[in-house]
Design an enzyme around this catalytic site. Structure first.
Site, PDB file in Angstrom:
ATOM      1  N   GLU A 207     -18.934   8.516 -64.723  1.00 11.25           N
ATOM      2  CA  GLU A 207     -19.330   8.262 -63.339  1.00 11.25           C
ATOM      3  C   GLU A 207     -18.825   6.911 -62.859  1.00 11.25           C
ATOM      4  OE1 GLU A 207     -23.619  10.507 -63.799  1.00 11.25           O
ATOM      5  OE2 GLU A 207     -23.530   8.418 -63.194  1.00 11.25           O
TER       6      GLU A 207
ATOM      7  N   CYS B 244     -18.609   0.201 -59.133  1.00 14.91           N
ATOM      8  CA  CYS B 244     -19.383   0.102 -60.369  1.00 14.91           C
ATOM      9  C   CYS B 244     -18.682   0.963 -61.424  1.00 14.91           C
ATOM     10  CB  CYS B 244     -20.791   0.608 -60.060  1.00 14.91           C
ATOM     11  SG  CYS B 244     -21.851   0.629 -61.487  1.00 14.91           S
TER      12      CYS B 244
ATOM     13  N   CYS C 275     -23.012   6.457 -74.081  1.00 12.93           N
ATOM     14  CA  CYS C 275     -23.334   5.112 -74.564  1.00 12.93           C
ATOM     15  C   CYS C 275     -24.034   5.204 -75.916  1.00 12.93           C
ATOM     16  CB  CYS C 275     -24.238   4.397 -73.565  1.00 12.93           C
ATOM     17  SG  CYS C 275     -24.615   2.705 -74.062  1.00 12.93           S
TER      18      CYS C 275
ATOM     19  N   CYS D 213     -30.736   3.506 -74.728  1.00 17.24           N
ATOM     20  CA  CYS D 213     -31.984   3.049 -74.111  1.00 17.24           C
ATOM     21  C   CYS D 213     -32.794   4.290 -73.713  1.00 17.24           C
ATOM     22  CB  CYS D 213     -31.705   2.201 -72.872  1.00 17.24           C
ATOM     23  SG  CYS D 213     -30.784   0.715 -73.256  1.00 17.24           S
TER      24      CYS D 213
ATOM     25  N   CYS E  63     -32.724   5.609 -69.956  1.00 19.63           N
ATOM     26  CA  CYS E  63     -31.440   5.700 -69.255  1.00 19.63           C
ATOM     27  C   CYS E  63     -30.792   7.071 -69.480  1.00 19.63           C
ATOM     28  CB  CYS E  63     -30.535   4.578 -69.778  1.00 19.63           C
ATOM     29  SG  CYS E  63     -28.818   4.713 -69.230  1.00 19.63           S
TER      30      CYS E  63
ATOM     31  N   GLY F 198     -22.108   3.206 -70.307  1.00 23.86           N
ATOM     32  CA  GLY F 198     -21.603   2.507 -71.488  1.00 23.86           C
ATOM     33  C   GLY F 198     -21.952   1.037 -71.544  1.00 23.86           C
ATOM     34  N   GLU F 199     -21.743   0.470 -72.731  1.00 26.13           N
ATOM     35  CA  GLU F 199     -22.030  -0.949 -72.968  1.00 26.13           C
ATOM     36  C   GLU F 199     -20.679  -1.686 -73.065  1.00 26.13           C
ATOM     37  OE1 GLU F 199     -24.280  -3.277 -72.966  1.00 26.13           O
ATOM     38  OE2 GLU F 199     -22.854  -4.654 -73.875  1.00 26.13           O
TER      39      GLU F 199
ATOM     40  N   SER G 169     -22.242  -6.434 -67.062  1.00 19.68           N
ATOM     41  CA  SER G 169     -23.642  -6.262 -67.461  1.00 19.68           C
ATOM     42  C   SER G 169     -23.703  -5.804 -68.912  1.00 19.68           C
ATOM     43  CB  SER G 169     -24.282  -5.208 -66.545  1.00 19.68           C
ATOM     44  OG  SER G 169     -25.595  -4.922 -66.961  1.00 19.68           O
TER      45      SER G 169
ATOM     46  N   SER H  54     -29.192  -7.412 -69.467  1.00 21.36           N
ATOM     47  CA  SER H  54     -30.316  -6.490 -69.237  1.00 21.36           C
ATOM     48  C   SER H  54     -31.397  -6.789 -70.272  1.00 21.36           C
ATOM     49  CB  SER H  54     -29.843  -5.045 -69.395  1.00 21.36           C
ATOM     50  OG  SER H  54     -28.890  -4.741 -68.415  1.00 21.36           O
ATOM     51  N   LEU H  55     -32.460  -7.429 -69.842  1.00 21.12           N
ATOM     52  CA  LEU H  55     -33.497  -7.858 -70.790  1.00 21.12           C
ATOM     53  C   LEU H  55     -34.616  -6.810 -70.873  1.00 21.12           C
ATOM     54  CD1 LEU H  55     -33.908 -10.310 -72.619  1.00 21.12           C
ATOM     55  CD2 LEU H  55     -35.284 -11.344 -70.805  1.00 21.12           C
ATOM     56  N   HIS H  56     -35.162  -6.466 -69.750  1.00 24.43           N
ATOM     57  CA  HIS H  56     -36.170  -5.390 -69.602  1.00 24.43           C
ATOM     58  C   HIS H  56     -37.511  -5.627 -70.277  1.00 24.43           C
ATOM     59  CE1 HIS H  56     -32.784  -3.402 -67.963  1.00 24.43           C
ATOM     60  NE2 HIS H  56     -32.305  -2.889 -69.066  1.00 24.43           N
TER      61      HIS H  56
ATOM     62  N   ASN I 206     -35.308   4.018 -61.285  1.00 25.21           N
ATOM     63  CA  ASN I 206     -34.952   5.206 -60.529  1.00 25.21           C
ATOM     64  C   ASN I 206     -35.215   6.365 -61.491  1.00 25.21           C
ATOM     65  OD1 ASN I 206     -33.756   6.953 -58.753  1.00 25.21           O
ATOM     66  ND2 ASN I 206     -31.819   5.855 -58.644  1.00 25.21           N
TER      67      ASN I 206
ATOM     68  N   CYS J  28     -27.526   5.500 -63.208  1.00 23.17           N
ATOM     69  CA  CYS J  28     -26.496   5.661 -64.215  1.00 23.17           C
ATOM     70  C   CYS J  28     -26.675   6.932 -65.047  1.00 23.17           C
ATOM     71  CB  CYS J  28     -26.617   4.405 -65.075  1.00 23.17           C
ATOM     72  SG  CYS J  28     -25.796   4.403 -66.604  1.00 23.17           S
TER      73      CYS J  28
HETATM   74  N1  SAH Z   1     -24.932  -1.003 -70.644  1.00 21.73           N
HETATM   75  C1  SAH Z   1     -25.015  -2.059 -69.726  1.00 21.73           C
HETATM   76  C2  SAH Z   1     -24.426  -1.740 -68.368  1.00 21.73           C
HETATM   77  C3  SAH Z   1     -24.691  -0.395 -67.777  1.00 21.73           C
HETATM   78  S1  SAH Z   1     -26.329  -0.049 -67.281  1.00 21.73           S
HETATM   79  C4  SAH Z   1     -26.445  -2.533 -69.581  1.00 21.73           C
HETATM   80  O1  SAH Z   1     -27.341  -1.857 -70.081  1.00 21.73           O
HETATM   81  O2  SAH Z   1     -26.633  -3.598 -69.024  1.00 21.73           O
HETATM   82  C5  SAH Z   1     -26.556  -1.101 -65.864  1.00 21.73           C
HETATM   83  C6  SAH Z   1     -28.018  -1.368 -65.529  1.00 21.73           C
HETATM   84  O3  SAH Z   1     -28.660  -0.177 -65.019  1.00 21.73           O
HETATM   85  C7  SAH Z   1     -28.846  -1.817 -66.727  1.00 21.73           C
HETATM   86  O4  SAH Z   1     -29.600  -2.952 -66.416  1.00 21.73           O
HETATM   87  C8  SAH Z   1     -29.717  -0.598 -66.986  1.00 21.73           C
HETATM   88  O5  SAH Z   1     -30.876  -0.915 -67.664  1.00 21.73           O
HETATM   89  C9  SAH Z   1     -29.955  -0.082 -65.598  1.00 21.73           C
HETATM   90  N2  SAH Z   1     -30.436   1.306 -65.537  1.00 21.73           N
HETATM   91  C10 SAH Z   1     -30.113   2.340 -66.340  1.00 21.73           C
HETATM   92  N3  SAH Z   1     -30.766   3.463 -65.950  1.00 21.73           N
HETATM   93  C11 SAH Z   1     -31.516   3.125 -64.883  1.00 21.73           C
HETATM   94  C12 SAH Z   1     -32.403   3.838 -64.023  1.00 21.73           C
HETATM   95  N4  SAH Z   1     -32.643   5.126 -64.205  1.00 21.73           N
HETATM   96  N5  SAH Z   1     -33.001   3.166 -63.004  1.00 21.73           N
HETATM   97  C13 SAH Z   1     -32.732   1.849 -62.799  1.00 21.73           C
HETATM   98  N6  SAH Z   1     -31.909   1.121 -63.574  1.00 21.73           N
HETATM   99  C14 SAH Z   1     -31.296   1.748 -64.599  1.00 21.73           C
HETATM  100 FE1  SF4 Z   2     -26.246   2.083 -72.534  1.00 19.86          FE
HETATM  101 FE2  SF4 Z   2     -26.844   0.334 -70.597  1.00 19.86          FE
HETATM  102 FE3  SF4 Z   2     -27.784   2.891 -70.496  1.00 19.86          FE
HETATM  103 FE4  SF4 Z   2     -28.741   1.184 -72.308  1.00 19.86          FE
HETATM  104  S1  SF4 Z   2     -28.922   1.012 -70.075  1.00 19.86           S
HETATM  105  S2  SF4 Z   2     -28.102   3.291 -72.703  1.00 19.86           S
HETATM  106  S3  SF4 Z   2     -26.952   0.000 -72.824  1.00 19.86           S
HETATM  107  S4  SF4 Z   2     -25.657   2.256 -70.373  1.00 19.86           S
END
Ligand code: SAH
Ligand code: SF4
Length: 353
Positions: free
Chosen positions: A91, A104, A111, A115, A118, A168-169, A198, A221-223, A297, A340
């Protein structure tokens, strides 16, 4: 196997045509076709001699990924599903602002980090993308934007900001990501300061990136403010503690002189309480950083929910009262599965268990 021209910089294209017995400036013309004009076939390259076009086509291929599906939001956001030559799909999102586009980009097919909230993370991992496949997504967005606009607007349909926030990362595909950044800057004229990478917090990658002297923005991305919570959300990154990530970010700021952005995805009832906000504030205290709150989301079937607006406000207030610079991501394209990994899942079907 044919070698893709997309992914080679002007210097490399100059060297390539010289090997074919042609003057080096033909390499500049090639770069113009590949990057500025988005050529999809050698026949389009009308200012190159026929002999060179034939020679090139014997060993090389040209063209960026094909768009197999587009979803357009009422707010102008376009989400593209693009297909690589081997059939792998990722995507890419184009976000319009003031006549320009932020793109983006994805760096991997799926990935490996996984997570739990995600859609991409739940869909498994296939392979890394090449630098050409990464840059090709920006060309696909630009092409889509131009097809959509009138003749008069075409000039302004330019991608000029990039975020590596797709599937992806990026730091687990380090070399190709850095090469893609260099190509975006050198071949597509995108300012380094307009590029954001990111990462989920892959410490060795952040350390390495600090050495590159790129004027880009690093977003981490700390979360979660504690190891326990972070490990539940990101089970495949347990090797690096929250303290180690923060420490690495201090090093990054020192080395690069650039402010770090933290991303914190607010998951309703999971990490969005004021207790977590206070812990986060004390973690970030004294670090030259900016915090971006991302209201989740929700993705069907994953068991996580959007935070309530009231909780988001309270969370944000604790942090700004503690002196942390905090912003909240404006949700773009909520009507088109903009999170994503959601579009690919919708088109291709959910991940196997
Ligand atoms: N892998 C990298 C970059 C891609 S994800 C990373 O994790 O940083 C980019 C951002 O989108 C990250 O902060 C991720 O946690 C966030 N993200 C993924 N799924 C999401 C969702 N459903 N709603 C909101 N943010 C989301
Ligand atoms: Fe991969 Fe980023 Fe999604 Fe985590 S949030 S699974 S690191 S794409």
């Amino acid at each position: 196997m044919l070698i893709a021209l997309l992914g080679l910089n002007t210097e490399e294209l100059r060297a390539l045509v010289r090997e074919e017995g042609q003057p080096a400036y033909r390499g500049n013309q090639l770069a113009e076709w590949v990057y500025r004009r988005g050529a999809r076939a050698f026949e389009e390259m009308t200012n190159l001699p026929d002999t060179l076009r034939v020679q090139l086509s014997e060993k090389h291929e040209v063209g960026h990924p094909l768009v197999v599906s587009v979803r357009r939001s009422r707010d102008g956001t376009a989400k593209l599903l693009v297909e690589m030559r081997d059939g792998a799909r990722v995507e890419t999102v184009g976000l319009p602002y003031a006549g320009r586009f932020t793109c983006c980009l994805s760096t991997q097919v799926g990935c490996p980090v996984g997570c739990v909230f995600c859609a991409t993370g739940r869909s498994g991992y296939t392979r890394n993308l090449t630098a050409g496949e990464i840059v090709g997504q920006a060309l696909a967005v630009q092409e889509e934007a131009q097809n959509r606009s009138s003749q008069v607007d075409k000039g302004s349909c330019r991608v000029d900001h990039i975020t590596f926030m797709g599937m992806g990362e990026p730091l687990l595909n380090y070399a190709q990501t850095v090469k893609a950044i260099q190509l975006l800057n050198g071949e597509l004229d995108i300012a380094m300061r307009h590029v954001t990478v990111s990462t989920v917090g892959f410490v060795p990658g952040i350390r390495r990136l600090a050495q590159e002297e790129l004027q880009i923005t690093l977003a981490v991305s700390l979360h979660a403010p504690t190891d326990d919570l972070r490990q539940r959300l990101i089970p495949n990154m347990v090797k690096w503690s929250v303290a180690e990530i923060i420490d690495t970010c201090h090093g990054y700021v020192q080395q690069t002189g650039r402010r770090v952005t933290f991303e914190y995805c607010l998951l309703g009832g999971v990490n969005d309480g004021t207790a977590e906000a206070r812990e986060l504030a004390s973690l970030l205290h004294g670090l030259n950083c900016h915090l971006n709150l991302i209201p989740y989301n929700s993705v069907h079937g994953l068991g996580f929910y959007n935070p309530s607006p009231k909780d988001v406000r309270a969370f944000r207030e604790v942090l700004s009262n503690a002196g942390i610079q905090v912003t909240q991501r404006v949700q773009r394209g909520p009507d088109i599965d903009a999170a994503c990994g959601q579009l690919r899942q919708r088109i291709t079907g959910p991940a196997p268990d």
